[in-house]
Design a protein around this motif. Structure first.
Motif, mmCIF file in Angstrom:
data_model
loop_
_atom_site.group_PDB
_atom_site.id
_atom_site.type_symbol
_atom_site.label_atom_id
_atom_site.label_comp_id
_atom_site.label_asym_id
_atom_site.label_seq_id
_atom_site.Cartn_x
_atom_site.Cartn_y
_atom_site.Cartn_z
ATOM 1 N N GLY A 209 0.820 -1.193 0.000
ATOM 2 C CA GLY A 209 0.000 0.000 0.000
ATOM 3 C C GLY A 209 0.859 1.250 0.000
ATOM 4 N N MET A 210 0.319 2.329 -0.587
ATOM 5 C CA MET A 210 1.032 3.600 -0.589
ATOM 6 C C MET A 210 0.290 4.609 0.261
ATOM 7 S SD MET A 210 1.549 6.461 -3.516
ATOM 8 C CE MET A 210 1.352 8.097 -2.802
ATOM 9 N N PHE A 211 0.979 5.112 1.291
ATOM 10 C CA PHE A 211 0.466 6.197 2.113
ATOM 11 C C PHE A 211 1.159 7.493 1.709
ATOM 12 C CE2 PHE A 211 -0.885 2.532 4.346
ATOM 13 C CZ PHE A 211 -1.969 2.889 5.131
ATOM 14 N N VAL A 212 0.556 8.607 2.047
ATOM 15 C CA VAL A 212 1.050 9.922 1.644
ATOM 16 C C VAL A 212 1.911 10.493 2.766
ATOM 17 C CG1 VAL A 212 0.387 12.241 0.917
ATOM 18 C CG2 VAL A 212 -1.000 10.268 0.223
ATOM 19 N N ARG A 213 3.140 10.836 2.455
ATOM 20 C CA ARG A 213 4.060 11.323 3.486
ATOM 21 C C ARG A 213 3.556 12.601 4.144
ATOM 22 N NH1 ARG A 213 10.159 10.702 1.084
ATOM 23 N NH2 ARG A 213 10.571 12.203 2.753
ATOM 24 N N GLU A 214 2.914 13.472 3.360
ATOM 25 C CA GLU A 214 2.422 14.718 3.920
ATOM 26 C C GLU A 214 1.162 14.524 4.754
ATOM 27 O OE1 GLU A 214 4.862 15.464 0.328
ATOM 28 O OE2 GLU A 214 3.237 14.104 0.841
ATOM 29 N N ARG A 215 0.442 13.420 4.564
ATOM 30 C CA ARG A 215 -0.750 13.080 5.352
ATOM 31 C C ARG A 215 -0.624 11.607 5.728
ATOM 32 N NH1 ARG A 215 -5.180 14.617 1.125
ATOM 33 N NH2 ARG A 215 -3.481 13.999 -0.267
ATOM 34 N N PRO A 216 0.158 11.294 6.747
ATOM 35 C CA PRO A 216 0.630 9.918 6.958
ATOM 36 C C PRO A 216 -0.441 8.868 7.196
ATOM 37 C CG PRO A 216 1.954 11.482 8.212
ATOM 38 C CD PRO A 216 0.772 12.235 7.701
ATOM 39 N N THR A 217 -1.655 9.244 7.595
ATOM 40 C CA THR A 217 -2.684 8.233 7.803
ATOM 41 C C THR A 217 -3.552 8.029 6.569
ATOM 42 O OG1 THR A 217 -4.250 9.847 8.725
ATOM 43 C CG2 THR A 217 -2.799 8.706 10.279
ATOM 44 N N ARG A 218 -3.292 8.760 5.495
ATOM 45 C CA ARG A 218 -4.102 8.611 4.287
ATOM 46 C C ARG A 218 -3.473 7.594 3.349
ATOM 47 N NH1 ARG A 218 -8.244 10.358 1.487
ATOM 48 N NH2 ARG A 218 -8.156 10.412 -0.792
ATOM 49 N N CYS A 219 -4.265 6.582 2.990
ATOM 50 C CA CYS A 219 -3.822 5.565 2.029
ATOM 51 C C CYS A 219 -4.221 6.026 0.631
ATOM 52 C CB CYS A 219 -4.454 4.221 2.346
ATOM 53 S SG CYS A 219 -4.005 2.905 1.176
ATOM 54 N N HIS A 220 -3.231 6.310 -0.191
ATOM 55 C CA HIS A 220 -3.520 6.694 -1.578
ATOM 56 C C HIS A 220 -3.990 5.487 -2.382
ATOM 57 C CE1 HIS A 220 -3.113 8.422 -5.570
ATOM 58 N NE2 HIS A 220 -2.346 7.394 -5.895
ATOM 59 N N ALA A 221 -3.319 4.353 -2.217
ATOM 60 C CA ALA A 221 -3.690 3.165 -3.003
ATOM 61 C C ALA A 221 -3.214 1.907 -2.303
ATOM 62 C CB ALA A 221 -3.094 3.235 -4.410
ATOM 63 N N LEU A 222 -4.071 0.903 -2.296
ATOM 64 C CA LEU A 222 -3.698 -0.434 -1.857
ATOM 65 C C LEU A 222 -3.717 -1.399 -3.038
ATOM 66 C CD1 LEU A 222 -2.974 -2.349 0.461
ATOM 67 C CD2 LEU A 222 -5.425 -2.723 0.812
ATOM 68 N N LEU A 223 -4.765 -1.308 -3.859
ATOM 69 C CA LEU A 223 -4.870 -2.140 -5.058
ATOM 70 C C LEU A 223 -5.389 -1.296 -6.211
ATOM 71 C CD1 LEU A 223 -6.405 -5.545 -3.856
ATOM 72 C CD2 LEU A 223 -4.078 -5.130 -4.645
ATOM 73 N N GLU A 224 -4.791 -1.486 -7.379
ATOM 74 C CA GLU A 224 -5.209 -0.771 -8.584
ATOM 75 C C GLU A 224 -5.298 -1.744 -9.743
ATOM 76 O OE1 GLU A 224 -3.274 3.502 -8.586
ATOM 77 O OE2 GLU A 224 -1.785 1.994 -8.021
ATOM 78 N N GLY A 225 -5.940 -1.304 -10.808
ATOM 79 C CA GLY A 225 -6.049 -2.133 -11.994
ATOM 80 C C GLY A 225 -6.372 -1.284 -13.205
ATOM 81 N N LEU A 226 -6.414 -1.919 -14.370
ATOM 82 C CA LEU A 226 -6.836 -1.273 -15.604
ATOM 83 C C LEU A 226 -8.198 -1.828 -15.989
ATOM 84 C CD1 LEU A 226 -3.530 -1.332 -17.695
ATOM 85 C CD2 LEU A 226 -4.414 0.502 -16.252
ATOM 86 N N ASN A 227 -9.119 -0.939 -16.353
ATOM 87 C CA ASN A 227 -10.448 -1.398 -16.747
ATOM 88 C C ASN A 227 -10.461 -1.801 -18.214
ATOM 89 O OD1 ASN A 227 -10.672 0.982 -18.263
ATOM 90 N ND2 ASN A 227 -11.842 2.035 -16.694
ATOM 91 N N LYS A 228 -11.636 -2.107 -18.736
ATOM 92 C CA LYS A 228 -11.735 -2.624 -20.101
ATOM 93 C C LYS A 228 -11.378 -1.583 -21.152
ATOM 94 C CE LYS A 228 -14.979 -6.445 -19.511
ATOM 95 N NZ LYS A 228 -16.246 -7.054 -19.975
#
Length: 601
Positions: A274-293
């Protein structure tokens, strides 16, 4: 060879899966412990947090392990209470309690119930008693004691301070943990040859510095590191990481423990952090992503603050490791979402490089998306396997280079991996280009035009960093913006991105050649033009090359006409040469998949 993952109790028949981490980056405290004041006594601390929850159902699903326990080593007198928790939340169920003190400094609490999550809280007898050291363990399986071998690869370019922090963190982890010392190695790929002398001090025991003679971007750096790891012949997995992240040793340790215990059907899958934001340490920017159709990025789980338990549970419930296909080892092309693990933290089994090749030489942006869709693997995730990355808004997300690479690279991977690539690449150009013309942003439109042109020859001509930057500078100089005060300039058109049924303003921009065929008096009468071509509302700032400049860019009739004609010509070239474009790109992909494992110099 020593046993790895041995708990503090010294029980070699058990293995540590997860440690309870006391603290992290400043401002991230609520990812680790929650404090609940209960006067008149000292505050009670709870581990029902993103980092320290034990996701028992996920561990059981991915590994088949069943005999879980919480092991504690006291650092002062107090009461520990164990709870189970459903994935849907609700009231935690008590599962046991132990008092730690001088007479009984250790405790072993079996996790007998089948539950989604477990956590414990700690009530000290006085303010001086620190929380206990805690580990979640499982019975050790019979088998080889060697464990997985992990090659960590970091690519860097002119970020000496950031990459030194990463290397220092890794060096400390090697000193503190046997598993990291004996099972991992860090490769730092430096893409700035001029920094070779400054970074020479990074090379140390367990750390190899590789100086690339030219700037090949993140994709080229990860390609070089992966080839080095495969050629070494001793690693089972490669971990790609960004150079400007904050990462804790526990992320590496949990990754190793997971890899050591995966069921055979998950052995070829990737592990994403997962990616958290250094400037807002408790905010998760992304855990899982994908490409749609439509070959567009889509968030599967992320974009929420995890300071409260409800947010944590919502996020983890969205992170299905099977993506709805438990019986399939891969994600088929017809899937509605094709997942990928972003390369700020991505663990890839070595076999995937041998079977599917190495990263495409796309410099950066979209390299992780293309590779993830190419290998078609699922993305496994666990809470606590995460990093803190600078907010993308502070990294020049709207810079011309990022706009160029984003457009070009998305067209490349849609051509390679999606059936209706002509439609996706063509429509994106037909929509993006006139929006920039409508904003009188000729440099921005020139960047998109350059990206579309370079995509059409990418199978033959790739280019490294200096070549790409030179082409961009040339294009922007040929189509310069002129910035005037609002009172002296015609208002730019305002065409929103996501409102359906709004294609007619885009068509109007094309038909009027960027507004160049509109009579001058009519163009400068804002209300008339607004009714004719403009959609009311604020123009999306992220589509403007210089969003920090509040002034409006002046309309330049001749420039708009010439640039529009160049765009029309480039689009018809795309229609005529589409088969050649696809054939050359697939030939390039075949060369990347050729199996040549010698490191590229």
């Amino acid at each position: 060879m020593p046993d790895f993952f041995v708990p503090r109790s010294g029980r070699t028949e058990r293995q540590v899966l997860q440690r309870v981490v006391p603290a992290g980056p400043d401002g991230s405290e609520l990812l680790y412990w929650r404090s609940r004041n209960e006067p008149p006594g000292p505050p009670r601390l709870s581990t029902d947090t993103y980092i320290n929850l034990f996701h028992q159902s996920r561990w059981r699903h991915l590994t088949g392990l069943t005999d879980f326990a919480l092991e504690l080593s006291g650092n002062g007198p107090g009461l520990v209470r164990l709870f189970s928790l459903s994935g849907s939340g609700g009231v935690p169920a008590p599962c046991g309690a132990r008092r730690l003190g001088r007479e009984s400094p250790r405790a072993f609490l079996p996790l007998k119930q089948e539950a989604d999550f477990f956590f414990f809280d700690w009530t000290p007898d006085d303010d001086r008693a620190a929380p206990p050291s805690a580990e979640y363990t499982a019975e050790r399986r019979p088998g080889p004691a060697a464990g997985p071998r992990l090659a960590l690869v970091v690519t860097t370019f002119e970020r000496e301070a950031d990459v030194r922090l990463t290397a220092d963190s890794y060096a400390r982890a090697r000193r503190d943990y046997l598993e990291i010392r004996d099972l991992t190695h860090l490769y730092v790929v430096n893409n700035q040859a001029a920094d070779a002398a400054k970074l020479a001090g990074l090379a140390a025991e367990g750390i190899t510095l590789i100086n690339n003679p030219r700037n090949t971007g993140g994709a080229g750096g990860f390609d070089r590191g992966a080839r080095e790891a495969v050629a070494a012949g001793i690693y089972s997995h490669v971990l790609f990481m960004d150079d400007d992240i904050v990462v804790q040793a526990e992320a590496w340790l949990r990754s190793l423990a997971l890899l050591a215990n995966l069921k055979p059907r998950y052995a070829a899958q990737v592990v994403g952090g997962g990616m958290f934001v250094r400037e807002r340490p408790t905010r998760c920017h992304a855990l899982l992503e994908g490409l749609n159709k439509r070959a567009l990025p889509q968030m599967v789980a992320g974009r929420r603050d995890l300071a409260d338990l409800a947010g944590v549970l919502d996020l983890l419930n969205l992170s299905d490791p099977d993506f709805g296909r438990p019986d399939s080892p891969t994600i088929p092309p017809e899937a509605p979402i094709r997942p990928y693990a972003a390369w700020w933290y991505c663990v890839i089994p070595i076999r995937n490089f041998r079977e599917h090749g190495y990263p495409l030489p796309v410099f950066f942006r979209g390299d992780d998306q293309e590779f993830g869709v190419r290998i078609g693997r699922k993305v496994l995730s666990l809470n606590g396997i995460c990093v803190w990355h600078p907010d993308f808004e502070t990294l020049g997300k709207k810079s011309p280079l990022r706009v160029y690479l984003g457009f070009r690279n998305q067209a490349i991977y849609s051509t390679l991996h999606f059936k209706h690539w002509r439609l996706y690449a063509g429509l994106r150009f037909l929509r993006s280009f006139p929006r920039l013309l409508a904003a009188n942003d000729y440099e921005g439109a020139a960047v998109v035009l350059r990206a579309f042109a370079d995509y059409q020859v990418f199978g033959r001509i790739q280019g490294d960093g200096p070549e790409i930057l030179a082409r961009l500078a040339e294009g922007r100089a040929a189509w310069p913006n002129t910035v005037l005060e609002e009172s002296r300039a015609g208002p730019p058109l305002k065409i929103p991105l996501k409102k359906k049924g709004r294609l007619w303003p885009l068509a109007a921009v094309w038909l009027t050649l960027g507004g160049g065929l509109i009579p001058g008096p009519l163009f400068h009468r804002g209300p008339i033009l607004a009714d004719l071509l403009q959609i009311r509302g604020k123009f999306p700032a992220r589509l403007v090359a210089y969003p920090e400049d509040p002034s409006i860019k002046a309309f330049k009739r001749a420039l708009a006409i010439r640039l529009s004609l160049a765009g029309i010509g480039r689009f018809f070239t795309f229609l005529v040469t589409g088969n050649r474009i696809a054939r050359e790109l697939r030939s390039l992909l075949a060369s990347v998949k050729s199996g040549d494992e010698r490191p590229k110099q």
